[in-house]
Design a protein around this motif. Sequence first.
Motif, PDB file in Angstrom:
ATOM      1  N   SER A 505      27.513 -22.981 111.694  1.00  0.00           N
ATOM      2  CA  SER A 505      26.249 -22.604 112.303  1.00  0.00           C
ATOM      3  C   SER A 505      26.508 -21.660 113.485  1.00  0.00           C
ATOM      4  N   LEU A 506      25.602 -20.687 113.685  1.00  0.00           N
ATOM      5  CA  LEU A 506      25.694 -19.731 114.802  1.00  0.00           C
ATOM      6  C   LEU A 506      27.057 -19.039 114.850  1.00  0.00           C
ATOM      7  N   CYS A 507      27.482 -18.523 113.738  1.00  0.00           N
ATOM      8  CA  CYS A 507      28.789 -17.846 113.656  1.00  0.00           C
ATOM      9  C   CYS A 507      28.634 -16.366 113.321  1.00  0.00           C
ATOM     10  N   ASN A 508      27.426 -15.836 113.441  1.00  0.00           N
ATOM     11  CA  ASN A 508      27.184 -14.433 113.094  1.00  0.00           C
ATOM     12  C   ASN A 508      27.545 -14.100 111.644  1.00  0.00           C
ATOM     13  N   LEU A 509      27.363 -15.030 110.744  1.00  0.00           N
ATOM     14  CA  LEU A 509      27.647 -14.746 109.331  1.00  0.00           C
ATOM     15  C   LEU A 509      26.558 -13.838 108.787  1.00  0.00           C
ATOM     16  N   THR A 510      26.947 -12.898 107.931  1.00  0.00           N
ATOM     17  CA  THR A 510      25.950 -12.057 107.284  1.00  0.00           C
ATOM     18  C   THR A 510      25.893 -12.316 105.788  1.00  0.00           C
ATOM     19  N   GLU A 511      26.846 -13.069 105.291  1.00  0.00           N
ATOM     20  CA  GLU A 511      26.764 -13.461 103.885  1.00  0.00           C
ATOM     21  C   GLU A 511      27.311 -14.867 103.689  1.00  0.00           C
ATOM     22  N   PHE A 512      27.037 -15.427 102.524  1.00  0.00           N
ATOM     23  CA  PHE A 512      27.534 -16.771 102.242  1.00  0.00           C
ATOM     24  C   PHE A 512      29.050 -16.718 102.067  1.00  0.00           C
ATOM     25  N   PRO A 513      29.803 -17.495 102.835  1.00  0.00           N
ATOM     26  CA  PRO A 513      31.262 -17.450 102.692  1.00  0.00           C
ATOM     27  C   PRO A 513      31.680 -17.974 101.320  1.00  0.00           C
ATOM     28  N   GLU A 514      32.450 -17.170 100.616  1.00  0.00           N
ATOM     29  CA  GLU A 514      32.781 -17.526  99.231  1.00  0.00           C
ATOM     30  C   GLU A 514      33.667 -18.745  99.102  1.00  0.00           C
ATOM     31  N   VAL A 515      34.324 -19.103 100.217  1.00  0.00           N
ATOM     32  CA  VAL A 515      35.200 -20.279 100.151  1.00  0.00           C
ATOM     33  C   VAL A 515      34.419 -21.520  99.710  1.00  0.00           C
ATOM     34  N   ILE A 516      33.118 -21.517 100.042  1.00  0.00           N
ATOM     35  CA  ILE A 516      32.283 -22.672  99.695  1.00  0.00           C
ATOM     36  C   ILE A 516      32.240 -22.890  98.183  1.00  0.00           C
ATOM     37  N   LYS A 517      32.343 -21.804  97.468  1.00  0.00           N
ATOM     38  CA  LYS A 517      32.361 -21.852  96.004  1.00  0.00           C
ATOM     39  C   LYS A 517      33.424 -22.814  95.485  1.00  0.00           C
ATOM     40  N   ARG A 518      34.555 -22.859  96.175  1.00  0.00           N
ATOM     41  CA  ARG A 518      35.698 -23.632  95.676  1.00  0.00           C
ATOM     42  C   ARG A 518      35.781 -25.041  96.266  1.00  0.00           C
ATOM     43  N   LEU A 525      26.708 -29.418 104.670  1.00  0.00           N
ATOM     44  CA  LEU A 525      26.989 -28.008 104.926  1.00  0.00           C
ATOM     45  C   LEU A 525      25.915 -27.446 105.849  1.00  0.00           C
ATOM     46  N   ASP A 526      26.358 -26.884 106.977  1.00  0.00           N
ATOM     47  CA  ASP A 526      25.422 -26.320 107.943  1.00  0.00           C
ATOM     48  C   ASP A 526      25.725 -24.827 108.127  1.00  0.00           C
ATOM     49  N   LEU A 527      24.801 -23.990 107.644  1.00  0.00           N
ATOM     50  CA  LEU A 527      24.953 -22.538 107.802  1.00  0.00           C
ATOM     51  C   LEU A 527      23.793 -21.977 108.632  1.00  0.00           C
ATOM     52  N   SER A 528      23.154 -22.840 109.418  1.00  0.00           N
ATOM     53  CA  SER A 528      21.956 -22.412 110.145  1.00  0.00           C
ATOM     54  C   SER A 528      22.287 -21.379 111.226  1.00  0.00           C
ATOM     55  N   ASP A 529      21.249 -20.690 111.704  1.00  0.00           N
ATOM     56  CA  ASP A 529      21.379 -19.722 112.799  1.00  0.00           C
ATOM     57  C   ASP A 529      22.391 -18.624 112.544  1.00  0.00           C
ATOM     58  N   ASN A 530      22.359 -18.049 111.366  1.00  0.00           N
ATOM     59  CA  ASN A 530      23.203 -16.888 111.095  1.00  0.00           C
ATOM     60  C   ASN A 530      22.289 -15.726 110.711  1.00  0.00           C
ATOM     61  N   LEU A 545      26.165 -32.444  97.496  1.00  0.00           N
ATOM     62  CA  LEU A 545      25.564 -32.292  98.828  1.00  0.00           C
ATOM     63  C   LEU A 545      24.552 -33.379  99.158  1.00  0.00           C
ATOM     64  N   SER A 546      24.701 -33.904 100.368  1.00  0.00           N
ATOM     65  CA  SER A 546      23.717 -34.845 100.873  1.00  0.00           C
ATOM     66  C   SER A 546      22.854 -34.160 101.936  1.00  0.00           C
ATOM     67  N   SER A 547      23.439 -33.186 102.616  1.00  0.00           N
ATOM     68  CA  SER A 547      22.706 -32.481 103.663  1.00  0.00           C
ATOM     69  C   SER A 547      23.040 -30.988 103.620  1.00  0.00           C
ATOM     70  N   LEU A 548      21.985 -30.177 103.586  1.00  0.00           N
ATOM     71  CA  LEU A 548      22.183 -28.729 103.550  1.00  0.00           C
ATOM     72  C   LEU A 548      21.222 -28.087 104.537  1.00  0.00           C
ATOM     73  N   ASP A 549      21.779 -27.321 105.482  1.00  0.00           N
ATOM     74  CA  ASP A 549      20.943 -26.677 106.493  1.00  0.00           C
ATOM     75  C   ASP A 549      21.118 -25.158 106.397  1.00  0.00           C
ATOM     76  N   LEU A 550      20.047 -24.483 105.991  1.00  0.00           N
ATOM     77  CA  LEU A 550      20.077 -23.020 105.907  1.00  0.00           C
ATOM     78  C   LEU A 550      19.062 -22.408 106.870  1.00  0.00           C
ATOM     79  N   SER A 551      18.562 -23.214 107.814  1.00  0.00           N
ATOM     80  CA  SER A 551      17.473 -22.748 108.678  1.00  0.00           C
ATOM     81  C   SER A 551      17.900 -21.564 109.551  1.00  0.00           C
ATOM     82  N   ARG A 579      13.877 -24.292 107.456  1.00  0.00           N
ATOM     83  CA  ARG A 579      12.956 -23.747 108.462  1.00  0.00           C
ATOM     84  C   ARG A 579      13.351 -22.317 108.832  1.00  0.00           C
ATOM     85  N   PHE A 580      12.345 -21.504 109.048  1.00  0.00           N
ATOM     86  CA  PHE A 580      12.536 -20.114 109.433  1.00  0.00           C
ATOM     87  C   PHE A 580      13.451 -19.341 108.489  1.00  0.00           C
ATOM     88  N   CYS A 581      13.358 -19.688 107.242  1.00  0.00           N
ATOM     89  CA  CYS A 581      13.948 -18.825 106.221  1.00  0.00           C
ATOM     90  C   CYS A 581      12.778 -18.072 105.613  1.00  0.00           C
TER      91      CYS A 581
END
Length: 587
Positions: A505-518, A525-530, A545-551, A579-581
């Motif tokens: 979260s809050l890592c200035n990501l601009t795309e989904f990191p492909e490592v997650i694929k593997r 998984l928390d990818l919020s605030d990017n 997944l039990s919890s996924l945050d893409l807000s 939220r806020f997607c």
Amino acid sequence: MKTLHFLVSLFLPFFFLFSSSLSQSHLPKQCLDDQRAYLLQLQHHLYYAPNFTFSSKFELWDLNTHCCSWEGVTCDALGHVIELDLSNRNLSGSFHSIFNLHYLQHLNLAGNNFNTTLHSYGFDKLQNLTHLNLSSSCFYGQIPVDISYLARLVSLDLSNQDSCYLRYYTILNPYNGYDLLPYELERPLKLEKPNFKTLIKNLRFLTELYLDSVDISTQSTKWCTTASLVLSNLHVLSLSNCGLKGPLCSSLSRLSFLSKLIFDENPISYLPPNFLEISSRLVFLSLMDCNLSGHFPSEIFLSPKIQSIDISINEFLNGQLPEFSSNNSLQSLSLSYTNFSGKLPESIGNLKFLTNLELDDCNFFGPIPSSIANLSHLVNLDLGGNKLSGSIHSSLFTLPSLKTLHLGDNQLVGKIDEFPNASSSLIQELSIGNNYLTGPIPNLILQLPSLERLYIESNSFSSMKLDMFVQLKNLKGLDLFNVSLLIEGNNRSLTFPQLESLSLSLCNLTEFPEVIKRQDKLISLDLSDNHIHGVVPNWLWKSTLSSLDLSFNVIDFPNQLPLTDANFSFPMLRELNLRFCNISAFP
Ligand SMILES: *[C@@H]1O[C@H](CO)[C@@H](O)[C@H](O)[C@H]1NC(C)=O
Ligand SMILES: *[C@@H]1O[C@H](CO)[C@@H](O)[C@H](O)[C@H]1NC(C)=O
Ligand SMILES: *[C@@H]1O[C@H](CO)[C@@H](O)[C@H](O)[C@H]1NC(C)=O
Ligand SMILES: *[C@@H]1O[C@H](CO)[C@@H](O)[C@H](O)[C@H]1NC(C)=O
Ligand SMILES: *[C@@H]1O[C@H](CO)[C@@H](O)[C@H](O)[C@H]1NC(C)=O
Ligand SMILES: *[C@@H]1O[C@H](CO)[C@@H](O)[C@H](O)[C@H]1NC(C)=O
Ligand SMILES: *[C@@H]1O[C@H](CO)[C@@H](O)[C@H](O)[C@H]1NC(C)=O
Ligand SMILES: *[C@@H]1O[C@H](CO)[C@@H](O)[C@H](O)[C@H]1NC(C)=O
Ligand SMILES: *[C@@H]1O[C@H](CO)[C@@H](O)[C@H](O)[C@H]1NC(C)=O
Ligand SMILES: *[C@@H]1O[C@H](CO)[C@@H](O)[C@H](O)[C@H]1NC(C)=O
Ligand SMILES: *[C@@H]1O[C@H](CO)[C@@H](O)[C@H](O)[C@H]1NC(C)=O
Ligand SMILES: *[C@@H]1O[C@H](CO)[C@@H](O)[C@H](O)[C@H]1NC(C)=O
């Protein structure tokens, strides 16, 4: 005649010596028919119920062998059953025939799945009982008065029936078993009629009394004085979560053998004025979550006998750590979530037996004493959530027994030096997040062989790449919230085989990191605030997944979410935050 009498009195002691060694000898004990019959009846009426319903018959005992050799059965020299230990066997059913074993001295049915009341058994038939253990076996309702007639009892344990029910609700739902536990099962056994006083009034030989999670809330504050007068042999008094109010009584000081006092989760609010005297005999003191306030006398930490103190979760309790001398015996000290403050004394390094030090979420400030690096038995060190300043001395990482190190949420600054050799480190959990740390993460942290959880969020470390963590083969949790992360190229071999929880979260990501694929064990998984744009790739929707945050991302959902797509299933999903997607196209 006189000579004969003399001879007999001379040999009598030898005879007794011989006969008492017989009872523990290897000579075959006779198995009395009646005792065997009662045990067989018992076996017939018990059943194996790991999930709290009948699963199979209980067939522990080999009928071709002697009943005194059966597992859990101990006999005296004459073949009477004197001990029966059927603890921790997932048993259910009825056990009436036990009460025909009149010679029984020890009975342990703890850790089973009975889910029944204790009425109708007639415990008073076991007049020779000295040890009775019925803990954590799902017994509920009133404690029957018959137990109060067991005048020879030395040890009585009726504690923690709630944890048995928690076992059941955790089988039902591993994620939130505790939330499902009905309120009335938090204290399943009750002492109302008979009350506490009636229960104990004949039990004057008791040395151990465990009634944790028994409801004694209707008792007036007199219970304490009564116990102090009647139970003069008491060594252990354990009454956590009994709904007891009001201060502990001064007369506890009459219990001259008391060495273990456990009183967690009762809102007693005040300590008696002579608490120092009471505690001077104690080896073990636990007053967790007791609504204590005011000043806690620090002399208690200096008592030469005391080995374990837990006064955590008393948020209005003030105090400071004293100067420790080297003749201190403390092994465990927990002050978490209190208002203890001041500096951590350098003399803390004198607590050479310490294995557990929990000083988190208090008001401590100043540097971390370098002497802590001398505490070679320390397994768990938690100093998080204070106002500690200064730098992190890397000698902490070489403590030979350390498994968890929490230093997060402080005001620690500077660079962490490299440290000599991490290959024998046992550290499994390391949290240093929410400080002001700078510079690179030491390479040796990235090589800790047992590391499972690494929390380094919100510092000012130099930029990192996910590849840096690749040597941590046991990593289950990684928190890189607000870390400057360089995602460059795509390392196709990068994978974390055990990873269950990842925050980017809050890592200035601009795309989904492909490592997650593997990652095929990801639970959270928390990818919020990017600034992630575009469509959510199918590989992100993992069935584990039990919890996924893409807000707070700029993600488009041009089609339906796969939540309604038959090709996807999310049996574990509990939390989904969008939220806020940009979900304008959401169906
Ligand atoms: C009892 O049941 C639990 C949960 O089903 C299981 O994990 C445990 O191994 C069982 N113990 C025995 C002795 O059967
Ligand atoms: C108990 O329940 C668990 C989870 O529902 C199941 O996996 C297991 O097979 C059950 N065991 C028995 C002995 O019924
Ligand atoms: C208790 O044990 C003694 C032998 O130690 C025996 O004589 C007596 O009958 C037992 N009491 C009962 C109630 O069975
Ligand atoms: C009762 O038995 C349980 C399960 O074996 C054990 O954990 C507990 O220490 C025993 N209680 C006493 C007082 O010995
Ligand atoms: C316990 O027994 C009660 C009453 O018989 C029943 O309603 C409940 O479902 C049982 N609980 C468990 C965990 O077996
Ligand atoms: C906690 O203690 C305060 C006094 O410090 C008292 O006013 C309050 O009623 C107590 N709370 C409970 C639940 O007993
Ligand atoms: C907590 O400790 C701080 C620092 O010693 C003190 O200023 C404050 O009054 C204490 N708070 C309470 C509720 O006792
Ligand atoms: C040991 O503890 C006692 C009691 O707290 C204290 O009086 C004494 O000075 C201590 N001895 C040393 C060598 O620290
Ligand atoms: C560690 O203990 C040794 C021996 O008791 C002592 O000489 C040294 O000063 C201690 N180190 C620290 C940092 O306190
Ligand atoms: C690190 O320690 C281990 C075991 O203590 C030893 O085998 C190894 O040689 C050491 N490595 C270095 C680089 O010192
Ligand atoms: C992120 O980290 C910086 C320091 O690098 C800090 O100043 C800022 O407050 C952090 N942001 C959040 C939301 O925690
Ligand atoms: C994200 O980018 C902004 C703008 O360039 C920068 O100020 C911020 O520090 C970056 N955040 C992190 C965690 O690197």
